[in-house]
Scaffold this motif. Sequence first.
Motif, PDB file in Angstrom:
ATOM      1  N   LEU A 111      45.693  43.727 -16.968  1.00 52.44           N
ATOM      2  CA  LEU A 111      44.955  42.825 -15.856  1.00 52.44           C
ATOM      3  C   LEU A 111      43.570  43.629 -15.736  1.00 52.44           C
ATOM      4  CD1 LEU A 111      46.174  40.088 -14.466  1.00 52.44           C
ATOM      5  CD2 LEU A 111      47.684  41.602 -12.718  1.00 52.44           C
ATOM      6  N   LEU A 112      43.706  44.895 -14.991  1.00 57.95           N
ATOM      7  CA  LEU A 112      42.223  45.029 -14.562  1.00 57.95           C
ATOM      8  C   LEU A 112      41.087  44.407 -15.241  1.00 57.95           C
ATOM      9  CD1 LEU A 112      41.211  46.083 -12.209  1.00 57.95           C
ATOM     10  CD2 LEU A 112      41.530  48.032 -12.692  1.00 57.95           C
ATOM     11  N   ALA A 113      41.790  45.358 -16.678  1.00 58.24           N
ATOM     12  CA  ALA A 113      40.657  45.587 -17.562  1.00 58.24           C
ATOM     13  C   ALA A 113      40.257  43.268 -18.165  1.00 58.24           C
ATOM     14  CB  ALA A 113      40.771  45.831 -18.641  1.00 58.24           C
ATOM     15  N   GLU A 139      35.757  52.665 -16.577  1.00 57.67           N
ATOM     16  CA  GLU A 139      36.289  53.606 -15.725  1.00 57.67           C
ATOM     17  C   GLU A 139      37.705  54.056 -15.533  1.00 57.67           C
ATOM     18  OE1 GLU A 139      32.521  53.867 -12.716  1.00 57.67           O
ATOM     19  OE2 GLU A 139      33.937  52.756 -11.909  1.00 57.67           O
ATOM     20  N   ILE A 140      38.298  52.916 -16.041  1.00 54.28           N
ATOM     21  CA  ILE A 140      39.577  52.865 -16.174  1.00 54.28           C
ATOM     22  C   ILE A 140      40.278  53.792 -17.081  1.00 54.28           C
ATOM     23  CG2 ILE A 140      41.863  51.421 -16.486  1.00 54.28           C
ATOM     24  CD1 ILE A 140      39.941  49.123 -17.021  1.00 54.28           C
ATOM     25  N   LYS A 141      41.409  54.809 -16.025  1.00 50.51           N
ATOM     26  CA  LYS A 141      41.489  56.017 -16.196  1.00 50.51           C
ATOM     27  C   LYS A 141      43.210  55.802 -16.818  1.00 50.51           C
ATOM     28  CE  LYS A 141      38.955  58.636 -13.886  1.00 50.51           C
ATOM     29  NZ  LYS A 141      38.417  60.299 -13.058  1.00 50.51           N
ATOM     30  N   SER A 142      43.554  56.955 -18.214  1.00 53.50           N
ATOM     31  CA  SER A 142      44.403  56.748 -18.602  1.00 53.50           C
ATOM     32  C   SER A 142      45.876  57.821 -17.409  1.00 53.50           C
ATOM     33  CB  SER A 142      45.034  57.661 -19.468  1.00 53.50           C
ATOM     34  OG  SER A 142      44.205  56.561 -20.373  1.00 53.50           O
ATOM     35  N   ARG A 143      46.936  57.883 -17.173  1.00 52.25           N
ATOM     36  CA  ARG A 143      47.906  58.820 -16.224  1.00 52.25           C
ATOM     37  C   ARG A 143      47.150  59.925 -16.739  1.00 52.25           C
ATOM     38  NH1 ARG A 143      53.758  57.619 -17.448  1.00 52.25           N
ATOM     39  NH2 ARG A 143      53.663  58.843 -14.462  1.00 52.25           N
ATOM     40  N   ASP A 144      47.105  60.289 -17.435  1.00 57.21           N
ATOM     41  CA  ASP A 144      46.134  62.334 -18.166  1.00 57.21           C
ATOM     42  C   ASP A 144      45.535  62.171 -17.294  1.00 57.21           C
ATOM     43  OD1 ASP A 144      44.997  60.468 -19.210  1.00 57.21           O
ATOM     44  OD2 ASP A 144      45.113  61.965 -21.757  1.00 57.21           O
ATOM     45  N   GLY A 145      44.032  61.485 -16.464  1.00 52.74           N
ATOM     46  CA  GLY A 145      43.062  61.235 -16.195  1.00 52.74           C
ATOM     47  C   GLY A 145      41.630  61.187 -17.201  1.00 52.74           C
TER      48      GLY A 145
END
Length: 442
Positions: A111-113, A139-145
């Motif tokens: 949604l953000l992207a 800058e959107i990251k996965s849950r693992d960073g």
Amino acid sequence: MASPHRSHSVAVSLVVAAAVAASACPAARAEPKYSGWSKVEGSREMRELKEKLRDGGQLDGPGRLFIEETVLPQLALEENRPLIERTRKRLRELLLSEVPDERAYGDLSLLLAEFMTTLARDEQADPAVRVNAMLLVGEIKSRDGRPWPPAALSLSASASDKALPAGVRIAALAGVARHAEKVGGDEAVMRTFGTPVFAILEEPAAAGVPEQEWLVSRAVGLVPLVARPAPPKFAAALAEIVADQTLSIDLRVRAAAALGATADAQSGLDAAAVVEAIRRLAVTALETDVQAAEVRRFEVNYRRSGAAPAGPPGFGPDGRPLRAVDPAALPEQICRRAAWRLHTLGAAILSIDGKQGLATLLGDAGGPARDLAQKLKAEGLTIDSDPVEDAVLDALDVLRPPAPGAKPAKRPARQPKPDEPAGDEKKPDQDPNASPFDNPFQ
């Protein structure tokens, strides 16, 4: 973590959404319920949504509507413009922190992207808003960073889209760089990133257009990450930049560095021609700095002597001798930049460990190239240790080709500065492994 197929499908959806947004008029949206980021963070709706997500819940219809109509539009609101960078950061942190469920996290990220990709391509939006929207996608990251994989294709498409403003493309390329640095040799992903990088390298880096030149310079810096070893098309594009005298010196230096780090025997490169282009570039770089110093020195003397001095050269209208101008007209930062340029060009010809560089492609005929590499690196280190104009002039004497029949110039012995230890003696606190180029020009 999402499967590769799922990630690719999501990435394609981002590109499709962006293409639709670019071809259609901006859709009319309802006015946000709250105007101002602090009101959004403190709202009842946001607290309830965060509590639900923290408890492992999913993104439902009302929550999605609140995010689309009130939360995400905050980036474009005039009220948040003075703090747009903070708003961008808080958008990502607020929506994606403390979301333990993988599906909910993926839905929020998508949604953000999608929203920010559309906003970045909106020709009616403020340029600063478009740039920050594209930065947020990267800058959107996965849950693992790590960088969120589905954004890669969207970022690549935006970076190579000539119809977008340079600022938006630069922001997209920043995201490409963030992804490329973290993929760890994934060939499929590297191909995704190689496409926009090569597309930008093929564009003319118009002299005097800083944003276009920066875009090409950033793409040049990404070549070692996306094309190692460099295929022939990459090598040819970089070699062309090195030899192009209309481009900025620093861009050409960075292209030489990328070429030296990535070219191999399969790159189809005329290594000898590139080495000669590098030698000419090094001389041109030094001559440009020296000429600029001479112009400044002339202007200072002219102002001091007046427009039409009555006395002889070196004397003012009153007959008194003019005060001597400091011959070290080159600022220290310019000297250190010259040192960085020379050392970088030398390493492009032959790396510090001697295992890589253009000279290694010349085989037994690479002796002159290796000698040039050592000269360039040595002169760079010498200038860095004594960043004054005389050191730059000495390097220029050494690197200029000798006149026919003349012997090559040798660097004259220089007297150490008062606070500089003589000979091989080192200061007690000097780190032998420290970089000689710890400065803003690196």
